[in-house]
Design a protein around this motif. Structure first.
Motif, PDB file in Angstrom:
ATOM      1  N   PHE A   1      16.711 -65.049  -0.657  1.00 35.16           N
ATOM      2  CA  PHE A   1      17.593 -66.514  -0.951  1.00 35.16           C
ATOM      3  C   PHE A   1      17.961 -67.020  -0.078  1.00 35.16           C
ATOM      4  CE2 PHE A   1      19.053 -69.177  -3.574  1.00 35.16           C
ATOM      5  CZ  PHE A   1      18.673 -69.361  -4.813  1.00 35.16           C
ATOM      6  N   LEU A   2      18.901 -66.159   0.487  1.00 30.32           N
ATOM      7  CA  LEU A   2      19.286 -67.536   1.645  1.00 30.32           C
ATOM      8  C   LEU A   2      18.674 -68.339   2.784  1.00 30.32           C
ATOM      9  CD1 LEU A   2      22.702 -66.034   1.687  1.00 30.32           C
ATOM     10  CD2 LEU A   2      22.326 -67.824   0.653  1.00 30.32           C
ATOM     11  N   ARG A   3      18.292 -67.036   2.814  1.00 24.90           N
ATOM     12  CA  ARG A   3      16.826 -67.324   4.496  1.00 24.90           C
ATOM     13  C   ARG A   3      15.964 -68.475   3.366  1.00 24.90           C
ATOM     14  NH1 ARG A   3      16.989 -64.768   8.578  1.00 24.90           N
ATOM     15  NH2 ARG A   3      18.491 -62.558   9.425  1.00 24.90           N
ATOM     16  N   ALA A   4      15.548 -68.355   2.601  1.00 27.25           N
ATOM     17  CA  ALA A   4      14.779 -69.161   2.203  1.00 27.25           C
ATOM     18  C   ALA A   4      14.813 -70.630   2.181  1.00 27.25           C
ATOM     19  CB  ALA A   4      13.447 -68.838   0.892  1.00 27.25           C
TER      20      ALA A   4
ATOM     21  N   ALA B   1      23.985 -67.764   9.279  1.00 27.57           N
ATOM     22  CA  ALA B   1      25.134 -66.535   9.240  1.00 27.57           C
ATOM     23  C   ALA B   1      25.187 -65.962   8.336  1.00 27.57           C
ATOM     24  CB  ALA B   1      25.722 -67.220  10.075  1.00 27.57           C
ATOM     25  N   PHE B   2      25.214 -66.450   6.923  1.00 27.99           N
ATOM     26  CA  PHE B   2      25.999 -65.577   6.194  1.00 27.99           C
ATOM     27  C   PHE B   2      24.148 -64.857   5.649  1.00 27.99           C
ATOM     28  CE2 PHE B   2      27.243 -66.800   1.333  1.00 27.99           C
ATOM     29  CZ  PHE B   2      27.489 -65.447   1.176  1.00 27.99           C
ATOM     30  N   ALA B   3      23.348 -65.402   5.965  1.00 28.69           N
ATOM     31  CA  ALA B   3      22.234 -64.311   5.317  1.00 28.69           C
ATOM     32  C   ALA B   3      22.348 -62.639   6.029  1.00 28.69           C
ATOM     33  CB  ALA B   3      20.673 -64.558   5.428  1.00 28.69           C
ATOM     34  N   GLY B   4      22.925 -63.411   7.716  1.00 30.31           N
ATOM     35  CA  GLY B   4      22.788 -62.243   8.502  1.00 30.31           C
ATOM     36  C   GLY B   4      23.828 -60.952   8.390  1.00 30.31           C
TER      37      GLY B   4
ATOM     38  N   LEU C   1      22.497 -58.921   5.190  1.00 27.77           N
ATOM     39  CA  LEU C   1      22.112 -57.755   6.164  1.00 27.77           C
ATOM     40  C   LEU C   1      22.254 -57.116   6.622  1.00 27.77           C
ATOM     41  CD1 LEU C   1      18.506 -60.271   6.832  1.00 27.77           C
ATOM     42  CD2 LEU C   1      19.490 -58.576   4.965  1.00 27.77           C
ATOM     43  N   LEU C   2      23.633 -57.368   7.254  1.00 27.16           N
ATOM     44  CA  LEU C   2      24.095 -56.012   7.800  1.00 27.16           C
ATOM     45  C   LEU C   2      25.390 -55.309   6.840  1.00 27.16           C
ATOM     46  CD1 LEU C   2      25.955 -54.802  10.273  1.00 27.16           C
ATOM     47  CD2 LEU C   2      28.256 -56.831  10.100  1.00 27.16           C
ATOM     48  N   GLU C   3      25.813 -56.238   5.753  1.00 29.41           N
ATOM     49  CA  GLU C   3      26.513 -55.448   4.034  1.00 29.41           C
ATOM     50  C   GLU C   3      25.027 -54.216   3.817  1.00 29.41           C
ATOM     51  OE1 GLU C   3      28.085 -56.325   0.683  1.00 29.41           O
ATOM     52  OE2 GLU C   3      28.050 -58.027   1.599  1.00 29.41           O
ATOM     53  N   ALA C   4      23.585 -54.790   3.825  1.00 34.25           N
ATOM     54  CA  ALA C   4      22.933 -53.782   3.163  1.00 34.25           C
ATOM     55  C   ALA C   4      22.080 -52.816   4.084  1.00 34.25           C
ATOM     56  CB  ALA C   4      21.765 -55.177   3.170  1.00 34.25           C
ATOM     57  N   GLY C   5      22.580 -52.936   5.202  1.00 40.42           N
ATOM     58  CA  GLY C   5      22.336 -51.676   6.254  1.00 40.42           C
ATOM     59  C   GLY C   5      22.720 -50.799   6.227  1.00 40.42           C
ATOM     60  N   VAL C   6      24.703 -50.782   5.962  1.00 40.34           N
ATOM     61  CA  VAL C   6      25.882 -49.887   5.926  1.00 40.34           C
ATOM     62  C   VAL C   6      26.047 -49.700   5.125  1.00 40.34           C
ATOM     63  CG1 VAL C   6      27.744 -50.138   5.820  1.00 40.34           C
ATOM     64  CG2 VAL C   6      27.095 -51.146   7.351  1.00 40.34           C
ATOM     65  N   ALA C   7      25.011 -50.463   3.842  1.00 45.12           N
ATOM     66  CA  ALA C   7      25.300 -49.254   2.292  1.00 45.12           C
ATOM     67  C   ALA C   7      23.970 -48.292   2.141  1.00 45.12           C
ATOM     68  CB  ALA C   7      25.289 -50.529   0.975  1.00 45.12           C
ATOM     69  N   SER C   8      22.925 -49.256   3.054  1.00 45.86           N
ATOM     70  CA  SER C   8      21.675 -47.495   3.306  1.00 45.86           C
ATOM     71  C   SER C   8      22.173 -47.230   3.726  1.00 45.86           C
ATOM     72  CB  SER C   8      20.698 -48.543   4.192  1.00 45.86           C
ATOM     73  OG  SER C   8      21.009 -48.213   5.593  1.00 45.86           O
ATOM     74  N   GLY C   9      22.931 -46.490   5.392  1.00 49.30           N
ATOM     75  CA  GLY C   9      23.834 -45.085   5.781  1.00 49.30           C
ATOM     76  C   GLY C   9      24.538 -45.218   4.621  1.00 49.30           C
ATOM     77  N   ILE C  10      25.389 -45.715   3.622  1.00 42.85           N
ATOM     78  CA  ILE C  10      26.239 -44.311   2.597  1.00 42.85           C
ATOM     79  C   ILE C  10      24.861 -43.896   1.560  1.00 42.85           C
ATOM     80  CG2 ILE C  10      27.190 -45.407   0.350  1.00 42.85           C
ATOM     81  CD1 ILE C  10      28.868 -47.116   1.584  1.00 42.85           C
TER      82      ILE C  10
END
Length: 674
Positions: free
Chosen positions: A190-193, A286-289, A292-301
């Motif tokens: 949503f943010l990137r769009a 930067a916010f969207a980035g 996505l970093l938050e989502a990447g760490v969440a996938s590690g969880i």
């Protein structure tokens, strides 16, 4: 195979969370925000609907394929066959139709089918009330499929009253995961769009971000609460948390969660205010980035969760304590001024931490707060030797004995103790054996209060490896592991017998002091039973008596049975033979069995009597009685030297009724020494 199963589970959890998150983000966040501001739905090259529906389609396909892979790998694990054999109809049919996993899998497959149908219907109608209905059906199906994962995990395998609360906690945990973790990718899209979208949609972006922030806060609260419930149930203790593979994975998961919360805090307190201060366009990239970093760490969880699901819960695994020390409340209690010293030390450490926190958060007096915090932590926290609650610990400290605290183990352990240990520690364990005078330091008094500071695992470690700096050797070469555990149970009994000898015989003893040794027996009708069966059910009156219908004490006891309510009476008949007793004695619950077994029960329990009472247990007039509460603790004892053969019956009944009125607490533990 287990690693493959964990990876398949991870892909499935990730895709399922994305599916639920994409639909829920649209229904709960994006669509209401766009409608409330009458903002254009075109937030970039693609419409928002095409964006989230494309994510939902990809997630649904991946979730369905990974569900199929999960079924095949799980079938291989259950059957013990390779995957190529597990796909054959006999094995696959058995798993699908005769296991809980298979039935839940079929139900979730039907939900995925419903989700796919709803997604197609919503796409055909694009917009309008009918499309909204199908999207809500899609949201419900995705959420239900997410919740049903709890029914194939540890919660579903649990038993007793904890099963339903654990399933409920798991369900809420999975929903919060789908709403928060699963919503991060749609938020980033949503943010990137919006970076290429019209400026008129800026207010919609701000509203979407604030709505998602509020939703994420609620999800975090739900994750922490339900995670605490799961941790308490599946781990249950600090040793299991730091000393088992399941606990290690859980700690790693918590570390990743802390990292996610850190990134989320940056988003909340750095980028969200910037949207309102300088307009949304500048910080959106930067916010969207960071989202996505938050989502990447969440996938590690979620990857860690995949491995947690196949690891035995920490509460069911013997922990290996990784530290050389541990904390114990019993240590300061045994030292003069110990509690005061512990309180001062604790307050000093907390004061140091508070001062450091003040220095980090406030500018005023920062230097002085920093110096004070370092001084307090340096004075009270750095020197661990000053902490009075600290005692030595070993890898086996929290290891529970596979040999229960039972008469057979104590009897065997007593023989081993007399053969290997009594020469130094003495027959009664008081450190006064024949070789004690020549040893420096002197052997420990095994009946002293200091032994209560240690666990059965501590004693097992010393029996295995010895104690450096003393004459205590290790017995790993002389005694097998079960033998060493039997000796541990004998050492427990030495301390308990010394405590019992100092207690009065005409009143209730303190609770949670002396654990009653367990033993197995048969009832007169041949039913197998054990003393432990009465835990949580009823008070037990244990009677050691010569088996004679004419015994005056037994006749009085027979009369008293009518007045002792729901208490269970167990009579251990003594003597070389057990003749059939009259019906009245059968009603008392006579414990029959081999003569040596009955002899072992009598010998073990006689050790809890005063010395003058022990000698009369096996005489013709001997009658010894013991009261055991519902928790499994020994609470009173009368020996043959009291009242000419047992307790005064009215006094016995009165004491037993007092015991029956006590509230029920947790059962006696197995790992304490005494």
């Amino acid at each position: 195979m287990n690693d493959l199963l964990a990876l398949v589970r991870w892909v499935h959890f990730l895709s399922g969370s994305l599916l639920m998150g994409a639909v829920a983000f649209d229904r709960l966040i994006a669509a209401p925000a766009l409608r409330s501001l009458d903002a254009p739905a075109n937030l970039g090259p693609l419409t928002w609907q095409r964006t989230w529906r494309g994510l939902a389609v990809g997630s649904l396909v991946l979730a369905s394929l990974s569900a199929l892979a999960w079924l095949l790998v799980e079938s291989a694990v259950m059957s013990g066959q390779p995957v190529r054999q597990a796909v054959l109809p006999p094995i696959l049919g058995t798993v699908l139709l005769r296991t809980g996993f298979g039935r839940i899998w079929l139900l979730r497959l039907a939900l995925f089918g419903l989700a796919g149908t709803a997604l197609v219907r919503a796409h055909r109608r694009s917009v309008g009330p009918q499309a909204a209905v199908w999207v809500w059906i899609l949201c419900g199906a995705a959420s239900a499929a997410q919740v049903l994962v709890a029914w194939v995990g540890h919660a579903a395998a649990s038993e007793g009253v904890a099963r339903l609360p654990l399933l409920l906690a798991d369900s809420v945990h999975l929903l919060a995961t789908g709403l928060w973790f699963g919503g991060l990718v749609p938020l980033a899209l949503f943010l990137r769009a919006q970076r290429a979208g019209p400026s008129s949609a800026a207010a919609a972006v701000q509203l979407v971000v604030h709505r998602f922030s509020a939703l994420a806060f609620g999800c975090v609260a739900g994750l922490l609460i339900t995670g605490g419930v799961n941790t308490w149930t599946l781990v249950g203790s600090v040793p299991a948390l730091v000393g088992t593979p399941y606990g290690h994975l859980l700690l790693f998961k918590l570390a990743l969660l802390g990292l996610v919360l850190g990134v989320a805090a940056v988003n909340r307190y750095r980028w969200v205010p910037a949207l309102g201060a300088g307009g949304p366009a500048a910080p959106l990239g930067a916010f969207a980035g960071t989202v996505l970093l938050e989502a990447g760490v969440a996938s590690g969880i979620l990857l860690v969760v995949g491995f947690l699901g196949i690891a035995p819960p920490g509460a069911h695994v013997a922990p290996v304590w990784p530290f050389a020390v541990r904390l114990s409340w019993r240590s300061p209690a045994s030292l003069p001024g110990g509690w005061v010293a512990l309180l001062v030390t604790t307050m000093g450490v907390l004061g140091g931490l508070f001062a450091l926190g003040y220095a980090l958060l406030r500018r005023q007096h920062r230097l002085w707060a920093l110096l004070l915090g370092l001084a307090l932590l340096g004075g009270y926290g750095a020197d661990a030797r000053r902490f009075v609650g600290k005692i030595d610990a070993y890898p086996t400290t929290y290891l529970r004995s596979p040999i229960g605290y039972e008469v057979a183990a104590i009897t065997h352990g007593q023989a081993l103790y007399q053969a290997h240990c009594a020469v130094c520690h003495g027959t009664a364990g008081r450190g006064d054996g024949p070789a004690a005078q020549t040893l420096h330091p002197r052997p420990a008094d095994l009946t002293g209060a200091h032994l209560g500071h240690h666990t059965a695992g501590d004693l097992f470690w010393w029996l295995t490896h010895g104690i450096p700096g003393t004459a205590m050797p290790g017995f790993a070469a002389q005694l097998t592991e079960p033998d060493r555990w039997d000796v541990v149970q004998e050492v427990r009994t030495l301390g308990a017998a010394a405590q019992a000898a100092a207690l009065p015989s005409n009143t209730l003893w303190p609770s949670a002091l002396l654990v009653a040794p367990d033993f197995a027996f048969e009832t007169p009708d041949g039913t197998p039973a054990s003393l432990r069966d009465a835990r949580g059910q009823s008070v037990v009156l244990l009677v050691l008596a010569p088996w004679s219908p004419a015994h005056e004490g037994l006749r009085e006891l027979q009369t008293a049975v009518r007045g002792i309510g729901e208490a269970q009476v167990i009579v251990v008949p003594l003597g070389p033979a057990v003749p059939p007793g009259p019906d009245e004695l059968v009603r008392l619950g006579a414990a029959v069995g081999a003569e040596d077994e009955r002899q072992a029960i009598a010998d073990t329990y006689a050790r809890f009597l005063r010395p003058e009472d022990r000698r009369g247990v096996h005489t013709a007039k001997g009658l010894a009685e013991f009261l055991i509460d519902r928790r499994g603790y020994l609470r009173a004892a009368w020996g043959p030297g009291v009242q000419d053969g047992g307790a005064d019956v009215p006094q016995l009944v009165a004491t037993l009724r007092r015991l029956q009125q006590e509230p029920m607490g947790p059962s006696a533990p197995e790992e304490h020494t005494h």
